[in-house]
Design an enzyme around this catalytic site. Structure first.
Site, short mmCIF file in Angstrom:
data_model
loop_
_atom_site.label_atom_id
_atom_site.label_comp_id
_atom_site.label_asym_id
_atom_site.label_seq_id
_atom_site.Cartn_x
_atom_site.Cartn_y
_atom_site.Cartn_z
N SER A 578 0.84 -1.19 0.00
CA SER A 578 0.00 0.00 0.00
C SER A 578 0.88 1.24 0.00
O SER A 578 2.02 1.20 0.48
CB SER A 578 -0.88 0.01 1.25
OG SER A 578 -1.45 1.30 1.43
N TYR A 591 -1.61 -0.48 10.59
CA TYR A 591 -1.68 -0.83 9.17
C TYR A 591 -0.43 -0.39 8.43
O TYR A 591 0.20 -1.17 7.71
CB TYR A 591 -2.93 -0.16 8.58
CG TYR A 591 -3.18 -0.49 7.12
CD1 TYR A 591 -3.68 -1.74 6.74
CD2 TYR A 591 -2.97 0.47 6.13
CE1 TYR A 591 -3.93 -2.03 5.41
CE2 TYR A 591 -3.23 0.19 4.79
CZ TYR A 591 -3.71 -1.06 4.43
OH TYR A 591 -3.96 -1.34 3.13
#
Ligand SMILES: [Zn+2]
Length: 700
Positions: A578, A591
């Site tokens: 990501s 995350y």
């Protein structure tokens, strides 16, 4: 007329008078209807085997005269799915006149070219090599089939006498001859010498049967096959000792599958010595009875009989033996495998050199297609799953033929030269040359985690569209099943997999090995997102993200690399990370840290695995909202709240913040993966951002 109707034990009577009546007097439709019924039963004919025809009167477009036209299955199709688009229409008169031009066996190839001068219907498929066999017989409807039971009789010693024993004077018999004009003339002669017969057995090959109507033809074929099957089952019943009795015991199912999945990548390595291959495994009862028998060593080297069989299976299988507790991954086991394959290739080369003619095409891949391992099962390898599966089905046909022929008298096979002349027939070679070009990822197997939906499914779709076989892995079985159903047969498999659990990951790779022979591409796309501030993030949140994203990737890589190394065919590992692994922002500690760890693991593994030609790369998506599962949960709400907008406004908001002002879709991420595994084949340790352009995420 057909007093046997409805009394079939060994074949299914599928004829429906109502359905046939609906076709009226359209003889072509009735012949197509019959063909699909015959093709639906593999005991009647093998996949792609045999052909059917009918003859009708049509108006000649040039002269306006009434002419007889023969409609016949075109080259390469399967009668089970035959439609008008798959047939050829030829002037029967012209076909018969070819007799005047034919000069003998050396003239067969030229005759095939002349078939095109006999074409009536300009939309015809290429006429098959069997066209004159139907054309020189006068019957309105004709079936040429490859039923296991009849081939067993055709391949038994004393085939001619047995034919007489079963059918008396009602059945003709011709000795083995490869299909072509000569065989057509032999059939015509056989009929002239035996008027009134109901069919002809073709030695070492198959069956011709016929009728005045499509219905009559269908029941004639069924009856003839039924009689052959009944004769064989009576003989098999008498001899208790099928294939000389059992020599080896099958391993218990669990151990058998365990060994098969370990062996698969090792066998694939060997079978791919010239071209990368895809595998198929079967341990059905029919197969185990044969491979565990005393007679295996006697029968297998004799080769398969029907030309259709060995074109798919190669004339001989490779037999390998292993002990139940043998360490398959030991160096000795690998050496043993290598020498067995080298021996096989050497023997194949010898067969080619001994039998080749001046104009024979170059030797093809000398590796075995069928590998038999007593106690474990049958492995087959070919350019894709469909071809490997069909090859294994053909070998099952061959086993049935051997069992039948051995029960009757004894099995005979074709002389090597006859087999060679068919295998390396110039017309066969032309057929191979006409095959469409293979796609970039064909012959590869990809395992995609999170493949049940969203980005993972889009990646699996893209890889499959580019020719790969895909194994989709996910934790939600219902999603997986739905996703799996979107693929064509032989392209995909699915497996429930929890990437945080090593034994669950093992099961996933086992599935890939048993279904397709191994794995070449692994994409870790499974994931979840939690958007919380430092004080809101719990220890459980932290562990979950670390386990799914980081430990999952580690476990997948560890197990994938072991398989890739035993295949020795290189490989690809893609991590779907990501932008958040590169860019720091608030409310993202769990995350973002996990994503950064995924990215760095990619670099570390790239550095370690380059020597194995295993490439490791990262794709960084950003802001994929449409179609992504992550955004279905509270993550979207969290992000929306953070930006001070509604969830619905998110796609447009995200598009506005990238340089290209583009909404990013799952398909865009899939293109990123494809570019790494299908195009940029000299990149490793690399990162591709698929985010519409984010200056703060620029890698350099
Ligand atoms: Zn045939």
């Amino acid at each position: 007329m057909n007093n046997q109707e409805g009394k079939f034990k060994h074949v299914d009577n599928l004829w429906d008078d109502k359905k046939a009546a609906a076709l009226g007097d359209d003889q072509v439709e009735l012949f197509l209807y019959r063909s699909t019924l015959l093709g639906a039963d593999l005991r009647i004919t093998n996949y792609g085997g045999g052909n059917t025809s009918c003859k009708t009167m049509e108006k000649d477009p040039l002269t306006g005269d009434e002419v007889e036209v023969m409609w016949i299955k075109g080259s390469g199709g399967d009668i089970g799915t035959l439609t008008r688009a798959g047939i050829a229409g030829l002037y029967t008169g012209r076909l018969r006149n070819l007799k005047n031009s034919y000069k003998g066996l050396h003239d067969e190839d030229r005759m095939v070219g002349l078939f095109y001068h006999c074409i009536y219907d300009l939309d015809s498929k290429a006429p098959s090599i069997d066209t004159p066999l139907h054309g020189l017989l006068p019957f309105k409807h004709i079936d040429h089939l490859h039923p296991d039971a009849v081939i067993a009789i055709a391949a038994a010693e004393d085939s001619r006498e047995i034919t007489k024993k079963i059918w008396g004077d009602t059945m003709g018999w011709v000795p083995w001859q490869r299909p072509g004009f000569d065989l057509a003339l032999q059939l015509e002669n056989c009929l002239n010498e035996n008027p009134g017969i109901r069919g002809i057995v073709l030695g070492g090959h198959g069956l011709f049967t016929w009728g005045d109507t499509s219905r009559e033809c269908y029941f004639n074929s069924l009856e003839v096959i039924e009689m052959a099957s009944a004769y064989i089952s009576q003989k098999t019943g008498e001899s208790k000792n099928v294939f000389g009795g059992q020599k080896v015991k099958s391993l218990p199912e669990k151990e058998r599958l365990e060994m098969a999945s370990t062996l698969m990548p090792l066998l694939r390595r060997q079978c791919s010595s010239e071209n990368r291959m895809i595998g198929h495994f079967t341990d059905s009862e029919v197969v185990m009875e044969y491979i565990n028998s005393h007679d295996l060593e006697k029968l297998a080297p004799m080769g398969t009989s029907c030309p259709d069989h060995f074109l798919r299976t190669k004339i001989q299988p490779l037999i390998l033996t292993f002990e139940a507790n043998e360490d398959l991954t030991s160096d000795e086991a690998v050496v043993k495998l290598t020498s067995a394959f080298e021996h096989y290739r050497g023997k194949y080369k010898q067969y080619y050199e001994t039998c080749k003619r001046d104009n024979s095409p170059a030797m093809r891949d000398p590796n075995p297609v069928i590998i038999l391992i007593p106690g474990i099962g049958m492995f087959s390898f070919a350019k894709n799953k469909q071809t490997a599966r069909v090859a294994s089905e053909f070998y099952v046909n061959a086993i049935n033929v051997m069992r039948g022929a051995e029960a009757i008298t004894s099995y005979t096979s074709l002389p090597a030269q006859e087999a060679f002349d068919i295998e390396y027939w110039l017309l066969e070679e032309a057929k191979l040359q006409r095959m469409p070009r293979e796609k970039v990822l064909s012959r590869k197997v990809a395992l995609v985690t999170g493949g049940g939906g969203g980005i993972g499914k889009a990646i699996a779709d893209k890889l499959a569209a580019e020719g790969a076989h895909v194994v989709i892995a996910d934790i939600a079985e219902d999603r997986l099943k739905e996703a799996y159903n979107s693929y064509q047969k032989d392209v995909a498999a699915y497996v429930v997999c929890d990437v945080t659990n090593a034994s669950s990951v093992k099961e996933a790779f086992k599935k890939a090995c048993l279904e397709f022979g191994g794995v070449d591409i692994v994409v870790h796309s499974a994931g979840l997102a939690i958007s919380k501030s430092l004080e809101e993030t719990t220890g459980e949140d932290w562990d979950l993200l670390q386990n799914v994203l980081v430990k999952g990737q580690f476990e997948l890589a560890r197990q994938a690399v072991a398989i890739m190394r035993s295949q020795n065919l290189g490989g690809d590992f893609i991590s779907i990370a990501s932008k958040n692994g590169l860019v720091a922002g608030p409310n993202n500690v769990g995350y973002g840290t996990a994503k950064a760890a995924q990215q760095h693991m990619t670099r570390l593994l790239a550095a370690e695995l380059g020597k194995d030609k295993i490439r490791v790369n990262t794709v960084n998506p950003d802001g994929v909202i449409v179609g992504s599962n992550i955004w279905k949960g509270t993550w979207a709400e969290g992000r929306a709240r953070y930006y001070g907008i509604s969830v619905e406004e998110l796609p447009a908001y995200y598009a506005k913040r990238n340089l290209l002002n583009e909404i990013i879709y799952p398909e865009d991420i899939a293109n990123g993966v494809f570019s790494l595994v299908g195009i940029l084949n000299k990149s490793t340790g690399n990162t591709i951002n698929v985010d519409g352009g984010m200056a703060n995420a620029f890698v350099r």
